[in-house]
Structure formats: C-alpha cells, structure tokens
Write an enzyme that holds these catalytic residues in place. Structure first.
Site, PDB file in Angstrom:
ATOM      1  N   LYS A   1       0.866  -1.183   0.000  1.00  0.00           N
ATOM      2  CA  LYS A   1       0.000   0.000   0.000  1.00  0.00           C
ATOM      3  C   LYS A   1       0.900   1.229   0.000  1.00  0.00           C
ATOM      4  O   LYS A   1       1.949   1.227   0.660  1.00  0.00           O
ATOM      5  CB  LYS A   1      -0.872  -0.041   1.257  1.00  0.00           C
ATOM      6  CG  LYS A   1      -1.904   1.054   1.390  1.00  0.00           C
ATOM      7  CD  LYS A   1      -2.714   0.843   2.674  1.00  0.00           C
ATOM      8  CE  LYS A   1      -3.815   1.866   2.845  1.00  0.00           C
ATOM      9  NZ  LYS A   1      -4.605   1.604   4.077  1.00  0.00           N
TER      10      LYS A   1
ATOM     11  N   SER B   1      -9.540   1.445   3.324  1.00  0.00           N
ATOM     12  CA  SER B   1      -8.714   2.220   2.409  1.00  0.00           C
ATOM     13  C   SER B   1      -7.673   1.391   1.659  1.00  0.00           C
ATOM     14  O   SER B   1      -7.129   1.850   0.664  1.00  0.00           O
ATOM     15  CB  SER B   1      -8.012   3.325   3.174  1.00  0.00           C
ATOM     16  OG  SER B   1      -7.091   2.775   4.104  1.00  0.00           O
TER      17      SER B   1
ATOM     18  N   SER C   1      -9.431  -0.855   7.575  1.00  0.00           N
ATOM     19  CA  SER C   1      -8.912  -0.647   6.227  1.00  0.00           C
ATOM     20  C   SER C   1      -8.171  -1.836   5.599  1.00  0.00           C
ATOM     21  O   SER C   1      -7.849  -1.797   4.409  1.00  0.00           O
ATOM     22  CB  SER C   1      -7.992   0.574   6.193  1.00  0.00           C
ATOM     23  OG  SER C   1      -8.758   1.748   6.165  1.00  0.00           O
TER      24      SER C   1
END
Lengths: 100, 487
Positions: free
Chosen positions: B75, B150, B174
């Site tokens: 990420k 996210s 997330s």
C-alpha cells in the site's frame, strides 16, 4: 451541534486551510451532520456512566519510552534536502514570514 | 503455478526450479499489464523488479525463507527508499523517501521482491478507495463496484492474482473491509506487534500494518516475517513472535466462540447475516462451542472513532506544509499564505473534512466534550472486550454489514460511508487482532467473516480462522476476471 460558516472559517484558519465561500457553506452542513452524530457521546446516560472513567489514549504505551542518549546514524544533509521544494546552502528556503 | 497458488506451493516451485524468482516477478508484471487497466490497483509498478529478483536470488540463494523470491506489493503509505510514496495524495506527489519502512526492510531481508505500490484512499481516509487523489480502484468481482478501502488497491491486486500477497494498513477496518469486499484474507495484528516505522501516520494510536493474502496460512507466513520489536517505533511491543504457522492445527475442539448481538444490527444485510450464521454453525460442527456475549458500548464506537481518528490526523497531517517535501503551491505572498495554498490545493476533500473535524474536536472549549469523552468511551469499549474474553476465546461477526457497494453510491455522503466500518472500528479502539476470511458469495460478491482475538493472541485467532477456512473449502476465491488469464 451546528457549525456556522464563521466556525468553519475559524477552524480552517487553525488548520492552515483556505476555504472558499462555497466550501464554507458545504462544510458547515457536512461537519454539523458529523458532529450531530458524535453528539450521542453527550447523552445524559453515557455522560453519567463516564464519571471517573480514565481516558485511553494508547493501547500499548503505559510509560514513556526513552532510548539511550547515544550518537547514532543520521541521513546526510543533501539526502534530507533532496525532497525540498526549495533549498539553499543546506537549509530549507521558504517565502518571507512577513510581507514587504 | 500462478498467484492463486499458496506461498508454500510457490516456494516449493522455486526450490524445484520449476520457476525462478525473476520469472515470478515477470509473471506479476504480465498480470498487471493484462488486468490493471481495468482494476487500477497500482499507483506505481517497478519495471526493474525482474532484474532485482534475479540479483536477489543470486545473493540469498540457499536460504530457508519461504518468501525468498516471492513478488509482493505495498500500500502506498509505506515508505520505500528511492521509490515514490504518495499516500494517493497530490500533496506528496514526487516524494521519494530516503528510507524504507521497517516492514519493507524485513520483507526485503526475507527475499521477497517488491513489484509496486498500491492505490488507497488518500492518507488511508475512506472505505472505498474512491478518495484516492489519482483514480478509484475497481473491484475485480464487479468492475462497477468498489474494492472497499482504504487498502482497496492491496485487496484488489491480491484478489485478481496480480501479486500473491500485499501489505495494507488498518486504522478502522482498512485491511479487513476491503479483504471482505474482494474475497481475500485480511489480518489486522494486535496494536504494537508490527512496527509502524515508515508507515505514513494517519491516527497513530490506531494504525497497524498487516497482510492481505488468499489463505490464512499465507497470512501467518507473512506476519511471521514482519512481526516483532523495532527500536525505531516506540509503540512496538517487546514481544518475541511465536511460530504462527505451527498454530494452524485445524483443530478447534473446545474453542469458545462468542457472538455479540451488537454486531448483527439492522444495518447487516440478510445475505451477509445468513453467510456468517452458516459459518458459525460450521465452527460448531468442528467442535467449537458458541455462546452469546455482550459488548454493550459498541453503539458509541463509531462516534468515538470519528473524533479520535480525525483529532490524531489533524495533528499528524500538520507536517504537510510545503517546506521539507512534497508539493509547494506557487505564487504565495508570504509563509502563512504558502502553507494555506499548499494544503488547500494538495489535500482532497475528505482529508480536509477530517482535519477540520479533528481540529474542532481539539480546539479550546470543545476538548472535554469531544476528544476527552471519546477517549473515555474507548476505555469502556476496551473493557467490554476484556470482560467478554473472560468467557470466550474468539469473537465472530460479519466484517462489513454489506457486500461491495457501487462506485459513487456513498461518496457524497460521508456519514453513510463511515457506517460501513461499524463492525471493524471497535477492534481498533481496543487494539485487538482481527482477521477477515471469505465465508460465502452472494449475487457474485464475496462476504467476509470477522474473527476477533485477545491482545497478542494471534495464534488462537489464526488457528480458528484456518480451521474454518479448511472446512469451508472455499479458498482461494478466484473472480471471473482472473480466469482464463494465461500465466
């Protein structure tokens, strides 16, 4: 809890954000809705049950952690400055603090 | 061999010379080239990863690490030395970190090969990846739907078989919610188990890094590589990580499972409820005992979270001021003007919204009513869990109240978007480990089962999740998009 445009402007100034007139109106409404939801924390039952309850700010840190005061490795100045939008003579350069 | 194979299969394939590390890296690049113009999971692809893999295998050959030569992606809120790290924000466009996050270093040491950086909601603020400053990621199961967020890029990249595993971060769900939406396994470790050094801070008392994989065993393998004390993160726990894979016995006889009615409220869709109920019945068949428990302060968790997280964010994001890194707005008259112009043009609307909420909650006159009260509620929520874990070993619930929703469906309604994290947020407030495991497919969309464990008891959590996964026989889930793609 309802926020006025003036409140939004005040908080935006604290946060170093610029908000346009149109944004002020929209944000006042959005933030008011979110804070109205959060206002459930101010219900009488809950407030009563919170009397004397300690705050939890962190899960794992019960005391301050310190490291030995020993010299360690640091990044060289040119590496630290490499991402700067503006740098001069090993320093970050910024616009004038005061105008004129 | 493809990226729906388990990490142990890939490892065995490398040892038997059925493939080389550079071939696996190249396969990952091919899969990205074939699929990512539709999924949009990646913000950055490292074209030189094939050469890096070749070089790496030469230097680390003969080592025991299961991750040696395995491609993966991060990420984009984890710093990578020499590789742009943006948090999907315009304000960090062009930022090249001079150092790597501890997790990236540890995976590098284990021989894993970084293929690229993954899309996310800007600064990890969001539940759909639509808040990315650059473009939304799409769900590999239905391109008209969100992958969750996210860590939406991470979940989508693993779900589509572009990489065998990825790391995400979880502040309020997330990792787990996108894992549920995309039909993969997502593990949020106990707060403090994995170093956050080099993770761009959102809400420091809640953020935790964890793996997204196809199976629980893969999650255990990746956790093993990244867990453990790090001197560079003062919140990292002084704990020797146990052997997580050894915990995967398949045996849950006598395991005590708790079910909290608070996690099965009216916002949980009936299909999700049915799938989770079936999963619980299966665990019972396997010899676990199931009993009702109560987590009475759950209803206050969302309010507390949406004050605490923005408050911490408003402080953490003060550093983006156009001075030391990132983008600086042009034409500023003076320093204050430069700060304001830079931050107003660099941050997206959700980030600004949360900075303003947080600044308000911390401002003079409101601190006691909002921030302090939220932290007191946090104590009660944590106590709820401690009480429950007196009588049960694992708590089971849905990961999210719904399956993946459509792009645009919730993006203009922040409060409704926040509600999609209602089952995951209390866990972060209490710092506990939790995992999402696929437990069914409704109308072509995966459903996630959440299991919550005791603090630092990842072993019991992984054992329960693995036993369920093996008995359910669903893993790895493969979306239609990823079928018929030749390796």
């Amino acid at each position: 809890m309802s926020l006025s445009r003036k409140d939004v402007l005040h908080v935006a100034t604290l946060a170093r954000l610029h908000v346009t007139d149109a944004e002020q109106e929209e944000l006042a409404q959005e933030l008011s809705r979110i804070l109205a939801y959060a206002a459930q924390l101010n219900t009488l039952d809950l407030v009563a049950s919170l009397a004397g309850v300690e705050v939890t700010s962190h899960m794992s840190v019960s005391s301050m952690v310190t490291r030995p005061d020993a010299q360690g490795e640091s990044l060289p100045p040119e590496v630290v400055l490499a991402n700067a939008p503006d740098a001069e003579e090993q320093q970050f350069r910024v616009p004038a603090v005061l105008e004129g | 061999m493809d990226f729906f194979s388990s990490l142990l299969e890939l490892h065995a394939g490398l040892l038997k010379r059925e493939a080389t590390a550079s071939e696996l890296a190249d396969l990952s690049l091919q899969r990205i080239a074939t699929l990512d113009d539709r999924v949009h999971a990646f913000l950055h692809v490292s074209a030189n990863c094939v050469a890096a893999a070749a070089q790496k295998t030469e230097t680390v050959i003969g080592r025991e690490s299961i991750l040696d030569g395995i491609p993966y992606a991060l990420k984009d809120n984890m710093c990578t030395r020499g590789i742009e790290t943006t948090c999907a924000s315009h304000i960090l466009k062009g930022y090249i970190p001079p150092y790597s996050a501890t997790v990236a270093e540890r995976l590098d040491d284990a021989g894993a090969v970084l293929v690229g950086k993954l899309n996310m909601d800007e600064f990890a603020m969001g539940s759909s990846t639509e808040n990315s400053g650059f473009f939304p990621t799409r769900n590999p199961w239905d391109l008209e739907r969100v992958p969750g967020g996210s860590s939406g890029g991470a979940a989508a990249a693993v779900a589509a078989g572009m990489v065998p595993f990825a790391l995400g971060s979880d502040t309020g769900g997330s990792i787990r919610q996108p894992a549920a939406f995309c039909g993969v396994v997502g593990l949020k470790p106990s707060y403090g188990l994995v170093s956050r050094f080099g993770l761009v801070a959102f809400a420091s008392s809640l953020d935790q890094i964890g793996p997204l994989t196809h199976t629980v065993e893969d999650a255990a393998i990746v956790l093993q590589a990244i867990a453990g004390k790090d001197e560079r993160d003062s919140t990292s726990a002084n704990i020797q990580a146990p052997d997580y894979r050894a915990a995967l016995t398949g045996d849950v006889r006598g395991l005590r499972i708790g079910i909290a009615s608070e996690y099965f409220g009216p916002s949980v869709e009936s299909g999700v409820r049915d799938a989770v109920t079936k999963a619980i019945a299966l665990l019972e068949q396997l010899g676990a005992t199931v009993s009702p428990i109560s987590l009475p302060h759950t209803e206050y968790a969302l309010s507390a979270y949406y004050l605490i997280a923005p408050a911490e964010a408003s402080s953490n994001l003060a550093r983006y001021d156009g001075v030391r890194y990132g983008v600086r707005a042009a034409d500023a008259g003076n320093l204050l003007d430069m700060y304001q112009k830079t931050r107003s043009t660099g941050f997206g609307s959700e980030v600004k919204r949360r900075i303003l909420i947080g600044t308000y909650a911390l401002s003079s006159g409101y601190y006691d009513d909002y921030y302090k009260r939220a932290q007191q509620v946090r104590t009660l929520i944590r106590q709820d869990f401690l009480d429950a874990f007196e009588s049960v070993d694992v708590i089971v619930s849905p990961t999210a109240p719904t399956t993946a929703f459509r792009l645009g469906e919730k993006v203009h309604d922040p409060l409704t978007m926040y509600l999609s994290d209602i089952c995951t947020i209390p866990v972060n407030l209490a710092g506990l480990p939790a995992i999402s495991v696929p437990c069914g497919i409704i109308d072509g969309l995966p459903v996630g089962l959440q299991m919550i464990g005791r603090m630092f008891d990842e072993q019991t959590l992984l054992r329960a999740a693995h036993a369920y996964e093996q008995a359910a026989g669903m893993a790895p889930l493969r979306p239609a998009l990823a079928m018929g793609v030749k390796a």
